[in-house]
Motif scaffolding. Structure first.
Motif, PDB file in Angstrom:
ATOM      1  N   LEU A 163       1.437   8.550  12.759  1.00  0.00           N
ATOM      2  CA  LEU A 163       0.917   7.405  13.509  1.00  0.00           C
ATOM      3  C   LEU A 163       1.236   6.119  12.754  1.00  0.00           C
ATOM      4  O   LEU A 163       1.075   6.035  11.537  1.00  0.00           O
ATOM      5  N   ASP A 164       1.677   5.110  13.500  1.00  0.00           N
ATOM      6  CA  ASP A 164       2.018   3.831  12.887  1.00  0.00           C
ATOM      7  C   ASP A 164       1.210   2.706  13.523  1.00  0.00           C
ATOM      8  O   ASP A 164       0.425   2.921  14.449  1.00  0.00           O
ATOM      9  N   GLN A 165       1.388   1.508  13.020  1.00  0.00           N
ATOM     10  CA  GLN A 165       0.802   0.313  13.600  1.00  0.00           C
ATOM     11  C   GLN A 165       1.898  -0.467  14.311  1.00  0.00           C
ATOM     12  O   GLN A 165       3.083  -0.359  13.966  1.00  0.00           O
ATOM     13  N   ALA A 166       1.511  -1.271  15.281  1.00  0.00           N
ATOM     14  CA  ALA A 166       2.491  -1.955  16.123  1.00  0.00           C
ATOM     15  C   ALA A 166       3.252  -3.051  15.391  1.00  0.00           C
ATOM     16  O   ALA A 166       4.403  -3.334  15.713  1.00  0.00           O
ATOM     17  N   GLN A 210      -9.384   9.282  19.744  1.00  0.00           N
ATOM     18  CA  GLN A 210      -9.896  10.403  18.961  1.00  0.00           C
ATOM     19  C   GLN A 210      -9.006  11.637  19.121  1.00  0.00           C
ATOM     20  O   GLN A 210      -8.623  11.999  20.225  1.00  0.00           O
ATOM     21  N   ALA A 211      -8.668  12.250  17.979  1.00  0.00           N
ATOM     22  CA  ALA A 211      -7.867  13.477  17.929  1.00  0.00           C
ATOM     23  C   ALA A 211      -6.419  13.264  18.374  1.00  0.00           C
ATOM     24  O   ALA A 211      -5.755  14.201  18.795  1.00  0.00           O
ATOM     25  N   ASP A 212      -5.905  12.035  18.252  1.00  0.00           N
ATOM     26  CA  ASP A 212      -4.475  11.787  18.510  1.00  0.00           C
ATOM     27  C   ASP A 212      -3.630  12.023  17.261  1.00  0.00           C
ATOM     28  O   ASP A 212      -2.397  11.900  17.310  1.00  0.00           O
ATOM     29  N   GLY A 213      -4.280  12.331  16.150  1.00  0.00           N
ATOM     30  CA  GLY A 213      -3.568  12.623  14.915  1.00  0.00           C
ATOM     31  C   GLY A 213      -4.492  13.350  13.965  1.00  0.00           C
ATOM     32  O   GLY A 213      -5.708  13.377  14.149  1.00  0.00           O
ATOM     33  N   GLY A 225       0.784  -1.229   0.000  1.00  0.00           N
ATOM     34  CA  GLY A 225       0.000   0.000   0.000  1.00  0.00           C
ATOM     35  C   GLY A 225       0.814   1.276   0.000  1.00  0.00           C
ATOM     36  O   GLY A 225       0.254   2.363   0.196  1.00  0.00           O
ATOM     37  N   GLY A 226       2.136   1.177  -0.201  1.00  0.00           N
ATOM     38  CA  GLY A 226       2.959   2.381  -0.107  1.00  0.00           C
ATOM     39  C   GLY A 226       2.877   3.031   1.251  1.00  0.00           C
ATOM     40  O   GLY A 226       3.102   4.241   1.399  1.00  0.00           O
ATOM     41  N   ILE A 227       2.561   2.234   2.277  1.00  0.00           N
ATOM     42  CA  ILE A 227       2.265   2.763   3.609  1.00  0.00           C
ATOM     43  C   ILE A 227       3.489   3.439   4.221  1.00  0.00           C
ATOM     44  O   ILE A 227       4.529   2.802   4.405  1.00  0.00           O
ATOM     45  N   VAL A 228       3.367   4.721   4.535  1.00  0.00           N
ATOM     46  CA  VAL A 228       4.420   5.441   5.238  1.00  0.00           C
ATOM     47  C   VAL A 228       4.288   5.116   6.721  1.00  0.00           C
ATOM     48  O   VAL A 228       3.310   5.484   7.372  1.00  0.00           O
ATOM     49  N   THR A 229       5.272   4.404   7.249  1.00  0.00           N
ATOM     50  CA  THR A 229       5.216   3.952   8.634  1.00  0.00           C
ATOM     51  C   THR A 229       5.900   4.913   9.595  1.00  0.00           C
ATOM     52  O   THR A 229       5.580   4.944  10.785  1.00  0.00           O
ATOM     53  N   THR A 230       6.862   5.671   9.081  1.00  0.00           N
ATOM     54  CA  THR A 230       7.708   6.486   9.956  1.00  0.00           C
ATOM     55  C   THR A 230       8.118   7.767   9.253  1.00  0.00           C
ATOM     56  O   THR A 230       8.493   7.740   8.071  1.00  0.00           O
ATOM     57  N   MET A 231       8.069   8.876   9.995  1.00  0.00           N
ATOM     58  CA  MET A 231       8.703  10.127   9.587  1.00  0.00           C
ATOM     59  C   MET A 231       9.438  10.657  10.818  1.00  0.00           C
ATOM     60  O   MET A 231       8.817  11.240  11.707  1.00  0.00           O
ATOM     61  N   ASN A 274      -2.435  10.356  -0.150  1.00  0.00           N
ATOM     62  CA  ASN A 274      -1.794   9.574   0.910  1.00  0.00           C
ATOM     63  C   ASN A 274      -2.506   9.878   2.216  1.00  0.00           C
ATOM     64  O   ASN A 274      -2.838  11.037   2.493  1.00  0.00           O
ATOM     65  N   HIS A 275      -2.720   8.846   3.034  1.00  0.00           N
ATOM     66  CA  HIS A 275      -3.547   8.969   4.233  1.00  0.00           C
ATOM     67  C   HIS A 275      -2.697   8.965   5.508  1.00  0.00           C
ATOM     68  O   HIS A 275      -3.062   8.338   6.506  1.00  0.00           O
ATOM     69  N   ALA A 276      -1.570   9.677   5.505  1.00  0.00           N
ATOM     70  CA  ALA A 276      -0.761   9.767   6.721  1.00  0.00           C
ATOM     71  C   ALA A 276      -1.471  10.571   7.789  1.00  0.00           C
ATOM     72  O   ALA A 276      -2.091  11.594   7.510  1.00  0.00           O
ATOM     73  N   TYR A 277      -1.380  10.074   9.031  1.00  0.00           N
ATOM     74  CA  TYR A 277      -1.849  10.815  10.208  1.00  0.00           C
ATOM     75  C   TYR A 277      -0.628  11.459  10.867  1.00  0.00           C
ATOM     76  O   TYR A 277       0.386  10.794  11.082  1.00  0.00           O
ATOM     77  N   PHE A 278      -0.751  12.733  11.224  1.00  0.00           N
ATOM     78  CA  PHE A 278       0.376  13.447  11.819  1.00  0.00           C
ATOM     79  C   PHE A 278       0.086  13.833  13.269  1.00  0.00           C
ATOM     80  O   PHE A 278      -1.047  14.181  13.623  1.00  0.00           O
TER      81      PHE A 278
END
Length: 374
Positions: free
Chosen positions: A76-79, A331-334, A56-62, A199-203
């Motif tokens: 935000l990433d997944q564990a 909710q509202a963590d990103g 998915g081209g998932i951006v895991t880290t910035m 792209n659906h990155a959460y910041f």
């Protein structure tokens, strides 16, 4: 190409601390169907690091520095791999064929009705049941001026999730030493179709383990927005932001608007709307939004060639998922700045068109620029 832990990929070097600069990759995990997932890492001379998956081209880290030079992951990433396989929030993923919502899970094109999967109540969201975020993308290194680049490619067959035409998609992730992460999209089709990519990155500019983003300060370069109904589908109106909590032309804390009792905020449980950007002309690279975290001093600027940006404040993050830091996301963590065409454009003929014809190319670019108040 077979990925192994620590394999160098493309142009690399080392900085003064001996850390690798360039594009590298390693095995990340295996999906339940046996497909292997590879993680790629891009790192510039200043230490800013972007990691992404071929899934998915998932951006895991910035990894971005604060005013003191301390780095934190601001997305935000997944564990683990299992989290990314499910990924209900589309964390960091490329979204297609059609980002955002299509009302009634259908559209008419060339006099023909195309039914789609209803995966968001009666509507289609983010491409359907198996959008581009579920695909394994082909990845190769490239040079783009003075930037590190990775080219991600995917072919969506004719009829994929109900959309017509075979679609060839190429997305370029680039990172330069000016701390700009750029995404360039290109697509071609074999038949008339509709397309909307993002792209659906959460910041969370404080760091993805720091909880709420409500005190972070945002601005959006837009005089107008598209109001929505109770299902998040645009009503067709293009309305002024004046006198509403959607007026973010002057920077203000997210909390200032998200607590409002305005009907548009209540319908979406916060911000989850499309802003009509103040573009001098179509396809012109334009400042879309800016975000600032006063505690860390981090600033993010977003420029795009797209006509709109969906500002989403993680209204449906309910604590059911956690990241690598071991913190549950609520909710509202990103927040997301999803640069794109307007939601439900195939059913709204007065919105900027999302129709792509054979022999033509879809092109779009977005830049995320990081700096600090230091």
């Amino acid at each position: 190409m077979t990925a192994t832990d620590g394999t160098r990929f493309g142009q690399t070097g080392t900085d003064q601390n001996g850390d690798t600069i360039g594009l590298t990759h390693r095995t990340f995990g295996t999906l339940s169907d046996g497909r292997m997932v590879t993680e790629y890492r891009m790192r510039n001379a200043g230490g800013l690091e972007v990691r992404f998956l071929d899934l998915g081209g998932i951006v895991t880290t910035m990894l971005v520095a604060d005013r003191q030079g301390r780095f934190a992951n601001v997305t935000l990433d997944q564990a683990d791999m299992a989290g990314y396989e499910v990924n209900p929030g589309h964390f960091g993923a490329l979204i297609g064929r059609f980002a955002n919502r299509i009302g009634g899970a259908s559209f008419v094109l060339g006099g023909k009705t195309y039914p789609l999967a209803a995966n968001d109540g009666p509507n289609t969201l983010h491409g359907g049941l198996k959008g581009f975020d579920r695909a394994i993308w082909s990845v190769k290194s490239a040079q783009s001026g003075h930037a590190l680049s990775a080219v991600l490619s995917h072919v969506s067959p004719d009829g994929d999730e109900g959309f017509p035409g075979m679609l060839k998609v190429e997305v370029v992730y680039s990172l330069n030493d000016e701390n700009e992460f750029r995404i360039d999209y290109r697509a071609e089709t074999t038949a008339e179709t509709v397309i909307n990519l993002t792209n659906h990155a959460y910041f969370n500019l404080a760091g993805n383990d720091q909880g709420s983003v409500l005190d972070q300060i945002v601005s959006i370069n837009a005089d107008l927005y598209t109001p929505v109904d109770n299902g998040g589908i645009p009503t067709g109106e293009i309305a002024p932001v004046d006198g509403t909590p959607l007026d973010l032309r002057q920077a203000k804390p997210i909390a200032a608007g998200i607590r409002s009792a305005h009907p548009q905020i209540l319908k979406q449980r916060g911000y989850d709307h499309n802003w009509v950007l103040n573009q001098p002309s179509p396809h012109t690279m334009t400042r879309a939004a800016t975000a600032y975290d006063p505690i860390s001093g981090r600033i993010m600027e977003v420029d795009t060639t797209e006509p709109g940006v969906q500002f989403y404040t993680g209204n449906y993050l309910g604590g059911g998922t956690a990241g690598t830091a071991g913190v549950a996301y609520r909710q509202a963590d990103g927040f997301c700045f999803e640069t794109q065409h307007f939601p439900d454009s195939p059913n709204q003929p007065h919105f900027p068109t999302t129709v792509l014809l054979p022999g033509h190319s879809f092109r779009s670019s977005t830049v995320y620029r990081f700096k600090t108040d230091a």
